[in-house]
Scaffold this active site. Sequence first.
Site, PDB file in Angstrom:
ATOM      1  N   LYS A  99     -32.533 -49.550 -21.880  1.00  0.00           N
ATOM      2  CA  LYS A  99     -32.899 -50.593 -20.908  1.00  0.00           C
ATOM      3  C   LYS A  99     -31.683 -51.187 -20.215  1.00  0.00           C
ATOM      4  O   LYS A  99     -31.545 -52.403 -20.085  1.00  0.00           O
ATOM      5  CB  LYS A  99     -33.731 -51.689 -21.580  1.00  0.00           C
ATOM      6  N   ARG A 100     -30.808 -50.322 -19.729  1.00  0.00           N
ATOM      7  CA  ARG A 100     -29.610 -50.785 -19.057  1.00  0.00           C
ATOM      8  C   ARG A 100     -29.922 -51.260 -17.639  1.00  0.00           C
ATOM      9  O   ARG A 100     -30.803 -50.721 -16.971  1.00  0.00           O
ATOM     10  CB  ARG A 100     -28.557 -49.677 -19.014  1.00  0.00           C
TER      11      ARG A 100
END
Length: 281
Positions: A99-100
């Site tokens: 979930k960058r």
Amino acid sequence: MTGQEPFGARLRRAMDERGPLCVGIDPHASLLSEWGLSDGVDGLERFSRTVVEAVADRVAVLKPQSAFFERFGSRGLAVLETTVREAREAGALVVMDAKRGDIGSTMAAYAEAFLHKDAPLFSDALTVSPYLGYGSLSPAVAMARESGAGLFVLALTSNPEGGEVQHAVRADGRTVGATILGHLALENAGEEPLGSFGAVVGATLGDLSSYDLDMGGPILAPGIGAQGATPADLPAVFGRAVRNVVPNVSRGVLRHGPHTVALRDAAGRFADEIRAAVASA
């Protein structure tokens, strides 16, 4: 281009051959304890290797949650590198659940860490957050295209807090979530049999008929199993896009460990149920 077949095409084939199931690799402390393992690097390694040995040769996708490896520092990341490599060698596609989301050179560095073909953590796809503006994902989009990888962009997530952002209505009358889906439709335009840029949409959200989920790419759908959704719910939630849904099951499979046969059987049951639900839609 690297010459590697695009992620969307590889995912479509894996889903058709192995069934549309993604098994999460989530070695959090309580699950390690349930397996009789230590909450340390040795337990992490044993857990991850067992999951890979049990199901990587039969499920379409494995999704390690990077946070549960990162908490052990460099030794945990070494285990994650091995997990990704061995899962891919066994034939599973790997979606790195990290979930960058950031801007500019920082987003480009995240993209290089997970999507560059020579990176130790190279994965077939990466989960990303668009909430610094969809355009902030441009470095990841470019790297994914270059490497034949994919992205899963948080659009309509299953956590209750997500609604305050994702269902917010913009000045043009569209919700934020719908805007994200619109961007993904443009990324996937003309791609066959499936685009490489997907959305994360919770299977627990109920009626989503007000959203156009048929955006030409895959949908990673958490919420099956422990969160309360069932394979039978998928057609009602996803409508005509259900054939492109990759339901994620974590605890529903992992709680059957540490026995590899039990893990395989659980994954097989979910895959069969999901395949039947999609066929009935």
